[in-house]
Design a protein around this motif. Structure first.
Motif, PDB file in Angstrom:
ATOM      1  N   VAL A  66      26.752  17.023   1.023  1.00 32.37           N
ATOM      2  CA  VAL A  66      27.435  17.122  -0.343  1.00 32.37           C
ATOM      3  C   VAL A  66      28.011  18.787  -0.089  1.00 32.37           C
ATOM      4  O   VAL A  66      29.451  18.974  -0.517  1.00 32.37           O
ATOM      5  CB  VAL A  66      26.742  17.094  -1.588  1.00 32.37           C
ATOM      6  N   VAL A  67      27.346  19.612   0.210  1.00 29.26           N
ATOM      7  CA  VAL A  67      27.936  20.975   0.526  1.00 29.26           C
ATOM      8  C   VAL A  67      28.818  21.219   1.272  1.00 29.26           C
ATOM      9  O   VAL A  67      29.830  21.878   1.195  1.00 29.26           O
ATOM     10  CB  VAL A  67      26.554  21.943   0.501  1.00 29.26           C
ATOM     11  N   LYS A  68      28.623  20.385   2.286  1.00 37.79           N
ATOM     12  CA  LYS A  68      29.713  20.480   3.358  1.00 37.79           C
ATOM     13  C   LYS A  68      30.841  19.730   3.132  1.00 37.79           C
ATOM     14  O   LYS A  68      31.755  19.608   4.150  1.00 37.79           O
ATOM     15  CB  LYS A  68      28.982  20.180   4.815  1.00 37.79           C
ATOM     16  N   LYS A  69      31.054  19.034   2.346  1.00 39.08           N
ATOM     17  CA  LYS A  69      32.097  18.119   1.681  1.00 39.08           C
ATOM     18  C   LYS A  69      32.564  17.249   2.715  1.00 39.08           C
ATOM     19  O   LYS A  69      33.736  16.935   3.047  1.00 39.08           O
ATOM     20  CB  LYS A  69      33.408  19.128   1.442  1.00 39.08           C
ATOM     21  N   LEU A  89      32.647  10.609   0.556  1.00 37.96           N
ATOM     22  CA  LEU A  89      33.445   9.720   0.878  1.00 37.96           C
ATOM     23  C   LEU A  89      34.742  10.072   1.010  1.00 37.96           C
ATOM     24  O   LEU A  89      35.166  11.317   0.445  1.00 37.96           O
ATOM     25  CB  LEU A  89      33.256   8.682  -0.225  1.00 37.96           C
ATOM     26  N   ILE A  90      35.569   9.343   1.687  1.00 34.12           N
ATOM     27  CA  ILE A  90      36.972   9.813   1.787  1.00 34.12           C
ATOM     28  C   ILE A  90      37.732   9.281   0.330  1.00 34.12           C
ATOM     29  O   ILE A  90      37.642   8.138   0.532  1.00 34.12           O
ATOM     30  CB  ILE A  90      37.793   9.187   3.151  1.00 34.12           C
ATOM     31  N   ALA A 100      26.129  12.112  -6.864  1.00 36.17           N
ATOM     32  CA  ALA A 100      25.056  12.061  -7.558  1.00 36.17           C
ATOM     33  C   ALA A 100      23.762  12.227  -7.117  1.00 36.17           C
ATOM     34  O   ALA A 100      23.585  11.285  -6.072  1.00 36.17           O
ATOM     35  CB  ALA A 100      25.255  11.125  -8.868  1.00 36.17           C
ATOM     36  N   ALA A 101      22.645  12.782  -7.539  1.00 34.61           N
ATOM     37  CA  ALA A 101      21.466  12.909  -7.191  1.00 34.61           C
ATOM     38  C   ALA A 101      20.797  11.328  -7.173  1.00 34.61           C
ATOM     39  O   ALA A 101      19.847  11.214  -6.023  1.00 34.61           O
ATOM     40  CB  ALA A 101      20.568  13.660  -7.901  1.00 34.61           C
ATOM     41  N   ALA A 104      33.561   8.659  -5.544  1.00 26.57           N
ATOM     42  CA  ALA A 104      33.228   9.802  -4.700  1.00 26.57           C
ATOM     43  C   ALA A 104      32.068  10.533  -5.571  1.00 26.57           C
ATOM     44  O   ALA A 104      31.064  11.089  -5.087  1.00 26.57           O
ATOM     45  CB  ALA A 104      34.565  10.531  -4.568  1.00 26.57           C
ATOM     46  N   THR A 105      32.413  10.862  -6.927  1.00 29.33           N
ATOM     47  CA  THR A 105      31.478  11.471  -7.594  1.00 29.33           C
ATOM     48  C   THR A 105      30.110  11.072  -7.716  1.00 29.33           C
ATOM     49  O   THR A 105      29.299  11.458  -7.781  1.00 29.33           O
ATOM     50  CB  THR A 105      32.028  11.894  -9.135  1.00 29.33           C
TER      51      THR A 105
END
Length: 722
Positions: A694-697, A700-701, A720-721, A715-716
């Motif tokens: 998630v941090v490295k983005k 999902l495309i 999520a955790a 994507a959101t």
């Protein structure tokens, strides 16, 4: 202490203010309100209760003022009494400051009403009093009592500012042709009034033009240190120097206003309820924005197997502070907290001197401060002056240790002398300690040294003599030192320091002011002065173009062709400029389409398979192989040692699938990876891997990136955790 202010704005709303003069697209009243709204919103932005303002409408359809019993004061309306102006007042005034249907209304009578408002509010107290009159001077004007008005303005120290719509102004360079005789006569009367009472007279166009020039805020300085400047120890040695001094900030960095969080109040449905402010207090004048401040509630939880969901709430008082040391929380109890405190006492002690020419300017670490002798202390003034002159004559700076307050961390500062005809002081700037210095070694730019120590004169990384000469000519042609023009047309500096402003800071202020008055319209473009120096002048670019062309020729600059993108589901391999097929040299057995990927060279061989794949099945097979490999890397990773390789493989797959416009393959693999990480199928405690993705983005495309991708909501949800 900030002084109190009382300003009354007199706005002409007569029917003539509805005209559009001299090719303006807006009416004269809208042109006037540009200035009025800017001044009022600037007052609101200050947030000072002591900055009060009142609004008087001139030549209005109705009449409302304390002197309305007399006919001379008809069509003069007090729209806002003197007081703190709030946003609700602005919204009300916007609906009341409109063009009227009458030309009746005396300017001098409105001036008397404004004086009466100031006298009533300010009495004999200490205020900065001001009246701002904005009019087109086309209404009636009774001048028989101007003498008494001038006397009253001087007695109460009221500053008068008269701004006229299309008034003649020789300094600004404007003269209205074919002016109405009544307007010309009234304009002359108002100008003479300003001259007699020491007021300001000008044309409104100049005031509106100057709205785009940011106003530098001057604040009353607060001393950051009061005490002794010492050289040696005065407590032990009589020969030690001790001077009573005061230290003040020289400059302060202006910060942009921060945003706050608000929500729409849930009780706005009942219109009869009492209106409240954002702080939950009763709103003045029954006004309300319908908003409530967001209040944060913080809870603390600890793991407890016996509690529901495995966690239970604890009070803040039950917790202890921990300091992060690497990835470990180090606990220090309150009883041991005094060990961490470095006990210091206030003082400014000189610890050494340095030659002025040996000091490097890049060592400056903070804004500048100035040190002067204690006020009304002649002995200290003489002593500090002697010290300043000694530093100046010896071309030296002093290095000092300062502790502004008790138990504050000590700082090292540099003291530099400043001598002016009527002012002497020491300017200081913070210096770095040894821990603040970071030394990096880079290869020299002007020479190339081989491993054996041989120095090479000609190299592809070294500029040739032709390139050096061409670049030197280009720099000379782009010189801004004398590109500007002064008022007389003589060459001068193009970018004076006092005319360069922070675009972000003042642009935000401009947008906030506009939205405060017109919440439903788009913000205006940035002021020209904010964007003037963001790009070189066109005339200079055109002048320097031949020199730039010579630089391009000398450096042999070639344009890199754009990266080709596949149009039918796969990318086209870019053709190298050297016409050398590097991929063919590195590929192993290029005829084999379904070659197995070696985990030791997974990323390189994955790229080779994708490049040679001409069917969707081959692409899917390559992605599946790489997926199995980085799944295995994650599963057998010792701690997070294998996460780096897995992240790089995921990034490469994402880039390749996005470029081939096949996001579904990648998204399916990432959905599988997420479910396995959450279920612990790739090993226990692998949640950090999902966090790194998630941090490295590398999620999902999305469809906004590549056609066929997932929606923003999907994507959101994936990020999520749980």
């Amino acid at each position: 202490m900030v002084s109190k202010e009382a300003t009354v704005y007199i706005v002409d709303c007569g029917s003539t203010m509805g005209e559009r003069s001299h090719g303006r697209k807006q009416t004269n009243l809208d042109f006037t309100l540009e200035y009025i709204w800017d001044r009022i919103t600037a007052t609101i932005a200050s947030g000072r209760k002591t900055a009060m303002a009142g609004i008087v409408g001139l030549r209005t359809d109705g009449t409302r003022n304390d002197l309305d019993s007399e006919d001379d004061y008809a069509h003069v309306t007090v729209l806002q009494d003197i007081g703190q102006v709030l946003m609700s007042h602005v919204r009300r005034l916007r609906n009341e400051l409109v063009v009227s249907s009458t030309e009746a209304g005396d300017v001098i009578s409105a001036l008397v009403v404004a004086i009466q408002m100031i006298v009533k509010e300010c009495k004999k107290l200490k205020y900065e009093r001001k009246i701002v009159l904005v009019t087109d001077a086309r209404g009636p004007m009774q001048t028989y009592d101007l003498g008494d008005i001038i006397t009253k303005l001087k007695e109460d120290d009221i500053k008068l500012v008269v701004l006229g719509v299309d008034f003649d102004d020789a300094e600004y360079g404007f003269k209205e042709e074919g002016k109405d005789a009544n307007k010309a006569e009234n304009e002359a009367v108002l100008k003479q009034l300003c001259d007699d009472c020491g007021g300001t007279f000008g044309t409104l166009a100049q005031a509106v033009d100057e709205l785009g020039i940011p106003r530098v805020k001057f604040t009353k300085p607060v001393p950051s240190y009061k005490g002794f400047l010492t050289l040696g120890n005065p407590e032990e040695y009589d020969s030690a120097m001790a001077i009573d001094i005061e230290r003040y900030p020289k400059t302060m960095a202006a910060t942009t206003p921060s945003a706050s969080k608000y929500v729409v109040r849930s009780d706005m449905g009942d219109a009869t309820q009492s209106t409240m402010t954002m702080n939950g207090e009763e709103a003045p004048n029954g006004s309300s924005d319908g908003l409530a401040a967001v209040k944060n509630a913080m809870t603390y939880q600890v793991e407890d197997p016996e509690a529901p969901a495995g966690k239970r709430d604890v009070d803040r008082d039950e917790l202890s502070k921990g300091y992060e040391y690497g990835r470990t929380a180090v606990h220090i109890s309150e009883s041991d907290r005094n060990v961490t405190t470095y006990e210091t006492s206030p003082g400014l002690d000189i610890i050494g001197f340095v030659d002025k020419n040996l000091y490097e300017r890049y060592l400056d670490m903070s804004r500048a401060n100035l040190t002067i002798a204690q006020r009304s202390n002649e002995k200290a003034s003489m002593a500090l002056s002697s010290f300043i002159h000694a530093l100046y004559e010896l071309d030296s700076y002093a290095v000092a240790r300062i502790v502004p307050k008790e138990n504050k961390e000590p700082r090292a500062i540099l003291l530099a002398p400043s001598i002016e005809p009527d002012f002497e002081c020491l300017y200081d700037i913070e210096l770095p300690f040894a821990e603040d210095m970071r030394s990096y070694k880079f290869p020299p730019l002007g020479r190339v040294v081989t491993v054996s120590g041989k120095e090479i004169k000609v190299h592809r990384n070294l500029p040739t003599d032709d390139l050096q000469e061409a670049m030197s000519d280009y720099v000379d042609n782009m010189d801004l030192a004398a590109f500007g023009k002064d008022d007389e047309g003589a060459p001068t500096e193009y970018m004076p320091m006092d005319e360069t402003y922070t675009p972000m800071l003042h642009r935000i202020h401009q947008v906030i002011k506009h939205r405060a008055v017109f919440p439903d319209t788009e913000p205006p473009p940035p002021y020209e002065i904010l964007t003037r120096y963001s790009h070189p002048p066109d005339e200079l670019i055109k002048k320097a173009q031949p020199a730039l062309d010579r630089v391009l020729d000398a450096a042999n600059i070639k344009k890199v062709p754009p990266k080709a993108r596949g149009r039918r589901g796969r990318k086209e391999a870019p053709k190298p400029l050297s016409e050398l097929d590097v991929g063919a040299l590195l590929a192993q057995d290029p005829k084999r389409k379904h070659k197995r990927i070696d985990p030791k060279n997974a990323i390189a061989e994955f790229r080779q398979l994708i490049e040679k794949a001409d069917e969707d099945a081959a692409v899917q097979d390559a992605c599946k192989q790489l997926k199995d490999i980085f799944f295995d890397w994650i599963r057998h990773s010792v701690g997070n040692s294998g996460y780096g390789r897995a992240l790089e493989a995921i990034r490469v797959m994402r880039d390749e699938m996005a470029e081939m416009e096949s996001p579904a393959i990648y998204n399916e693999i990432m959905q599988d990876l997420r479910s396995k990480l959450l279920a612990g199928e790739l090993g226990e405690g692998r949640s950090e891997m999902r966090y790194l993705i998630v941090v490295k983005k590398l999620g999902l495309i999305k469809a906004s990136e590549v056609p066929g991708g997932v929606s923003d909501e999907q994507a959101t949800k994936w990020r999520a955790a749980g």
